[in-house]
Enzyme design. Structure first.
Site, PDB file in Angstrom:
ATOM      1  N   LYS A 182       0.973  -1.273  -0.016  1.00 13.76           N
ATOM      2  CA  LYS A 182      -0.138   0.119  -0.023  1.00 13.76           C
ATOM      3  C   LYS A 182       0.907   1.155  -0.135  1.00 13.76           C
ATOM      4  O   LYS A 182       0.444   2.218  -0.949  1.00 13.76           O
ATOM      5  CB  LYS A 182      -0.860  -0.136   1.266  1.00 13.76           C
ATOM      6  CG  LYS A 182      -1.483   1.106   1.558  1.00 13.76           C
ATOM      7  CD  LYS A 182      -2.275   1.211   2.857  1.00 13.76           C
ATOM      8  CE  LYS A 182      -1.718   1.393   4.120  1.00 13.76           C
ATOM      9  NZ  LYS A 182      -1.265   2.983   4.460  1.00 13.76           N
ATOM     10  N   ASN A 183       1.821   1.247   0.957  1.00  9.18           N
ATOM     11  CA  ASN A 183       2.571   2.500   1.226  1.00  9.18           C
ATOM     12  C   ASN A 183       3.680   2.805  -0.088  1.00  9.18           C
ATOM     13  O   ASN A 183       4.443   3.693  -0.445  1.00  9.18           O
ATOM     14  CB  ASN A 183       3.320   2.615   2.599  1.00  9.18           C
ATOM     15  CG  ASN A 183       2.349   2.683   3.537  1.00  9.18           C
ATOM     16  OD1 ASN A 183       1.185   3.102   3.202  1.00  9.18           O
ATOM     17  ND2 ASN A 183       2.783   2.592   4.835  1.00  9.18           N
ATOM     18  N   CYS A 214      -4.584  13.307  12.841  1.00  8.91           N
ATOM     19  CA  CYS A 214      -5.217  12.058  12.878  1.00  8.91           C
ATOM     20  C   CYS A 214      -5.137  11.070  13.968  1.00  8.91           C
ATOM     21  O   CYS A 214      -4.590  11.625  14.986  1.00  8.91           O
ATOM     22  CB  CYS A 214      -4.855  11.144  11.497  1.00  8.91           C
ATOM     23  SG  CYS A 214      -3.567  10.192  11.796  1.00  8.91           S
ATOM     24  N   ARG A 257       0.729  14.942  13.227  1.00  4.93           N
ATOM     25  CA  ARG A 257       1.385  14.723  11.686  1.00  4.93           C
ATOM     26  C   ARG A 257       1.336  16.051  10.845  1.00  4.93           C
ATOM     27  O   ARG A 257       0.654  15.810   9.618  1.00  4.93           O
ATOM     28  CB  ARG A 257       0.404  13.630  10.897  1.00  4.93           C
ATOM     29  CG  ARG A 257       0.568  12.267  11.891  1.00  4.93           C
ATOM     30  CD  ARG A 257      -0.128  11.359  11.153  1.00  4.93           C
ATOM     31  NE  ARG A 257       0.741  10.756  10.107  1.00  4.93           N
ATOM     32  CZ  ARG A 257       0.115   9.712   9.071  1.00  4.93           C
ATOM     33  NH1 ARG A 257      -0.920   9.027   9.564  1.00  4.93           N
ATOM     34  NH2 ARG A 257       1.096   8.990   8.372  1.00  4.93           N
ATOM     35  N   ASP A 260       4.703   1.065  11.821  1.00  6.33           N
ATOM     36  CA  ASP A 260       3.455   0.264  11.471  1.00  6.33           C
ATOM     37  C   ASP A 260       3.100  -1.078  11.965  1.00  6.33           C
ATOM     38  O   ASP A 260       2.389  -2.032  11.499  1.00  6.33           O
ATOM     39  CB  ASP A 260       3.591   0.569  10.069  1.00  6.33           C
ATOM     40  CG  ASP A 260       3.295   1.719   9.558  1.00  6.33           C
ATOM     41  OD1 ASP A 260       2.802   2.675  10.299  1.00  6.33           O
ATOM     42  OD2 ASP A 260       3.228   1.998   8.105  1.00  6.33           O
ATOM     43  N   ARG A 270      -8.665  -0.582   4.423  1.00  6.53           N
ATOM     44  CA  ARG A 270      -7.375   0.470   3.943  1.00  6.53           C
ATOM     45  C   ARG A 270      -6.269  -0.161   3.669  1.00  6.53           C
ATOM     46  O   ARG A 270      -5.444   0.369   2.795  1.00  6.53           O
ATOM     47  CB  ARG A 270      -7.317   1.723   4.958  1.00  6.53           C
ATOM     48  CG  ARG A 270      -8.177   2.628   5.260  1.00  6.53           C
ATOM     49  CD  ARG A 270      -7.660   3.780   6.078  1.00  6.53           C
ATOM     50  NE  ARG A 270      -6.421   4.086   5.619  1.00  6.53           N
ATOM     51  CZ  ARG A 270      -5.309   4.663   6.433  1.00  6.53           C
ATOM     52  NH1 ARG A 270      -5.555   4.481   7.738  1.00  6.53           N
ATOM     53  NH2 ARG A 270      -4.025   4.926   5.806  1.00  6.53           N
TER      54      ARG A 270
HETATM   55  C1  LIG Z   1       1.358   6.315   3.185  1.00  5.24           C
HETATM   56  C2  LIG Z   1       2.383   6.044   4.034  1.00  5.24           C
HETATM   57  O1  LIG Z   1       3.376   5.619   3.502  1.00  5.24           O
HETATM   58  N1  LIG Z   1       2.483   6.089   5.214  1.00  5.24           N
HETATM   59  C3  LIG Z   1       3.653   5.783   6.091  1.00  5.24           C
HETATM   60  C4  LIG Z   1       4.416   7.021   6.189  1.00  5.24           C
HETATM   61  O2  LIG Z   1       3.508   8.149   6.776  1.00  5.24           O
HETATM   62  P1  LIG Z   1       4.251   9.712   6.817  1.00  5.24           P
HETATM   63  O3  LIG Z   1       4.896   9.890   5.655  1.00  5.24           O
HETATM   64  O4  LIG Z   1       2.867  10.401   7.130  1.00  5.24           O
HETATM   65  O5  LIG Z   1       5.298   9.683   8.004  1.00  5.24           O
HETATM   66  P2  LIG Z   1       6.632  10.517   8.089  1.00  5.24           P
HETATM   67  O6  LIG Z   1       7.673   9.737   8.181  1.00  5.24           O
HETATM   68  O7  LIG Z   1       6.382  11.637   7.313  1.00  5.24           O
HETATM   69  O8  LIG Z   1       6.420  11.094   9.742  1.00  5.24           O
HETATM   70  C5  LIG Z   1       7.209  10.756  10.856  1.00  5.24           C
HETATM   71  C6  LIG Z   1       7.114  11.790  11.729  1.00  5.24           C
HETATM   72  O9  LIG Z   1       7.560  12.892  11.181  1.00  5.24           O
HETATM   73  C7  LIG Z   1       6.439  13.886  11.526  1.00  5.24           C
HETATM   74  N2  LIG Z   1       6.691  14.833  10.271  1.00  5.24           N
HETATM   75  C8  LIG Z   1       6.227  14.439   9.164  1.00  5.24           C
HETATM   76  C9  LIG Z   1       6.487  15.303   8.150  1.00  5.24           C
HETATM   77  C10 LIG Z   1       6.400  16.703   8.360  1.00  5.24           C
HETATM   78  O10 LIG Z   1       6.230  17.661   7.275  1.00  5.24           O
HETATM   79  N3  LIG Z   1       6.529  17.238   9.710  1.00  5.24           N
HETATM   80  C11 LIG Z   1       6.689  16.285  10.824  1.00  5.24           C
HETATM   81  O11 LIG Z   1       6.803  16.861  11.778  1.00  5.24           O
HETATM   82  C12 LIG Z   1       5.273  13.155  11.718  1.00  5.24           C
HETATM   83  O12 LIG Z   1       4.286  13.969  12.438  1.00  5.24           O
HETATM   84  C13 LIG Z   1       5.932  11.923  12.429  1.00  5.24           C
HETATM   85  O13 LIG Z   1       6.218  12.076  13.785  1.00  5.24           O
HETATM   86  O14 LIG Z   1       5.580   6.712   7.216  1.00  5.24           O
HETATM   87  C14 LIG Z   1       5.059   6.461   8.768  1.00  5.24           C
HETATM   88  C15 LIG Z   1       6.436   6.340   9.285  1.00  5.24           C
HETATM   89  O15 LIG Z   1       7.127   5.275   8.997  1.00  5.24           O
HETATM   90  C16 LIG Z   1       4.221   5.348   8.590  1.00  5.24           C
HETATM   91  O16 LIG Z   1       3.769   5.005   9.790  1.00  5.24           O
HETATM   92  C17 LIG Z   1       3.066   5.466   7.474  1.00  5.24           C
HETATM   93  O17 LIG Z   1       2.309   4.216   7.360  1.00  5.24           O
HETATM   94  C1  LIG Z   2      -0.311   5.042   9.365  1.00 10.07           C
HETATM   95  C2  LIG Z   2      -0.388   4.205   8.349  1.00 10.07           C
HETATM   96  O1  LIG Z   2      -0.941   4.847   7.157  1.00 10.07           O
HETATM   97  P1  LIG Z   2      -1.269   6.379   6.823  1.00 10.07           P
HETATM   98  O2  LIG Z   2       0.235   7.354   6.723  1.00 10.07           O
HETATM   99  O3  LIG Z   2      -1.811   6.567   5.498  1.00 10.07           O
HETATM  100  O4  LIG Z   2      -2.035   7.021   7.961  1.00 10.07           O
HETATM  101  C3  LIG Z   2      -0.190   2.864   8.146  1.00 10.07           C
HETATM  102  O5  LIG Z   2      -0.296   2.373   6.958  1.00 10.07           O
HETATM  103  O6  LIG Z   2      -0.132   2.082   9.196  1.00 10.07           O
END
Ligand SMILES: CC(=O)N[C@H]1[C@@H](OP(=O)(O)OP(=O)(O)OC[C@H]2O[C@@H](n3ccc(=O)[nH]c3=O)[C@H](O)[C@@H]2O)O[C@H](CO)[C@@H](O)[C@@H]1O
Ligand SMILES: C=C(OP(=O)(O)O)C(=O)O
Length: 417
Positions: A22-23, A117, A122, A306, A398
């Site tokens: 998915k990711n 969320c 996030r 995850d 999802r």
């Molecule tokens: C669709 C997808 O691939 N989702 C994955 C992606 O989410 P996602 O890409 O949202 O996660 P991030 O790696 O960006 O987030 C990591 C941390 O950085 C923080 N952050 C992120 C961006 C930003 O602009 N500012 C900031 O502070 C977030 O709040 C969090 O605490 O990676 C996460 C961490 O492995 C996984 O749990 C999710 O399943």
């Molecule tokens: C946190 C997850 O997805 P998303 O970043 O789309 O919320 C997930 O796949 O566990």
């Protein structure tokens, strides 16, 4: 509303096919915005999030065909509408991944701010700051991020203050069409990012450092058609590994790759679970009792956040105490009260939880507020005495394709009601 009913206590035995990640699929679909295509994605999973991303791209003006029988997505055409609306972004945060490609190719994007969320606040500040460094100008109005770069983006050196999967993906895609060289330092190294980079290269992008925390992208004028096989879903594989382990069974995870699951495999072995690499995938076997182990979530190659909830379910029935520390998201213990209702002994404070193993869990009606928390309740239900009903199945849809079919095929008593 659908629910999942489980009668626990059956050791699993047999093969479980692992689908495309998915990711990985979500950013790969967003990458479709970077060219007229066609971009053909093989091994595409059939999940609610994929349907949401498809709806988002279609409302942008692209053509997206999902041949579910062939497990293939074909994306073509160019975006005409540059707005990602609140209703879709709210439903799925990965929608913000359209921002980098839209600004890079069309010089403009209006993307709804996703908001918080269930697992944390996030923010998307790193996505915005990176695009600003590449020359985009942002206005925040009416809950939307409005980015403009009429003359196109320029290469820049972007040093991430913290590792972000989504920001790395957004900026990597943007950089492929920027003028000059972009360097992404302290980039995320998740396998899904390597997969995105490989696909972008197939489309004509010039990227170095794939698999490392320093990606260097030489911008090109345009990207073209490509066919790309999506990597297997390491989180789906890890989840079913926990299912085999928690029920004391043996399961072959078809297509799963050791290279994506290093930290999870090391932890499973520490708990007394056998993991063997076979030609068709990974075989997970648990013959003796489970032992507790400590885990701290970290960016890849560390233990994936995850997989934290699923591992906690496993530790609920392991011998001894396990300490689980969540370092990525500030609110990712929503499964604790529900596991407790099933008889688990868990205490948490701040970002750490202590799980004291119990000999048996007992089935109960439960529900969770996010995808992985929900599946941790399914795992607990597979091991519990009696009946467990998991509510809010839409979270599971999802990220888990045919969850109940895959589990009942290996002997679980599980159905959607
Ligand atoms: C669709 C997808 O691939 N989702 C994955 C992606 O989410 P996602 O890409 O949202 O996660 P991030 O790696 O960006 O987030 C990591 C941390 O950085 C923080 N952050 C992120 C961006 C930003 O602009 N500012 C900031 O502070 C977030 O709040 C969090 O605490 O990676 C996460 C961490 O492995 C996984 O749990 C999710 O399943
Ligand atoms: C946190 C997850 O997805 P998303 O970043 O789309 O919320 C997930 O796949 O566990």
């Amino acid at each position: 509303m659908d629910r999942i009913r489980i009668r626990g206590g059956k050791p699993l035995s047999g093969n479980i096919p692992i689908g495309g990640a998915k990711n990985a699929t979500l950013p790969l679909m967003a990458a479709g915005l970077l060219s007229d295509g066609p971009l053909t994605l093989e091994n595409a999973p059939d999940l609610a999030d994929i349907a949401t991303m498809r709806a988002l791209l279609v409302q942008h003006g692209m053509k997206v065909e999902h041949d579910k029988a062939q497990r293939r997505l074909v994306l073509s055409g160019a975006a005409e509408n540059l707005e990602a609306p609140y209703d879709l972004v709210r439903k799925m945060r990965a929608s913000v991944l359209v921002m980098g490609p839209l600004v890079a190719r069309f010089g403009e994007a209006r993307v709804s701010l996703p908001g918080g969320c269930a697992i944390g606040t996030r923010p998307v500040d790193l996505h915005i700051k990176g695009l600003e460094q590449m020359g985009a100008v942002f206005d925040l109005e009416g809950g939307y991020m409005h980015a403009k770069a009429p003359g196109g983006l320029r290469g820049a050196t972007i040093i991430f203050p913290q590792v972000s999967v989504g920001a790395t993906e957004n900026l990597l895609m943007a950089a492929t069409l920027a003028e000059g060289t972009t360097e992404l330092v302290n980039a995320a190294r998740e396998p899904e990012i390597g997969d995105l980079a490989m696909c972008l290269m197939r489309m004509g992008a010039r990227i170095e450092g794939i698999g490392t925390d320093r990606l260097v992208v030489e911008g090109v004028k345009r990207l073209g058609a490509a066919t790309h096989p999506i990597i297997p879903d390491r989180i789906e594989a890890g989840t079913y590994a926990c299912a085999a382990a928690i029920t004391g069974g043996t399961v072959l995870l078809e297509g799963a790759r050791m290279v994506d699951l290093g930290a999870v495999v090391r932890t499973l072995r520490e708990c007394g679970v056998d993991v063997a690499e076979e030609t068709e995938g990974l075989r997970i076997t648990r013959k003796n009792g489970l032992r507790g182990a400590d885990v701290m979530t970290e960016p890849f190659p560390g233990f994936a956040t995850d997989m934290q909830a699923q591992f906690m379910a496993l530790m609920c029935v392991a011998e001894g105490a396990s300490m689980i520390t969540e370092t990525i998201f500030e609110n990712r213990f929503m499964h604790v009260p529900e596991l407790t209702r099933m008889g688990a002994r868990i205490k948490y404070h701040g970002q750490s939880a202590i799980v004291r193993g119990v000999p048996k869990l007992s089935g109960a009606p439960v529900m969770a507020t996010d995808l992985r928390a929900s599946v941790s309740l399914v795992l607990a239900g597979l091991a519990a005495q009696g009946e467990t009903i998991v509510n809010r199945v839409y979270h599971l849809d999802r990220g888990y394709e045919s969850l109940e079919r895959k589990l009942s095929a290996v002997g679980a008593e599980i159905e959607r009601v």
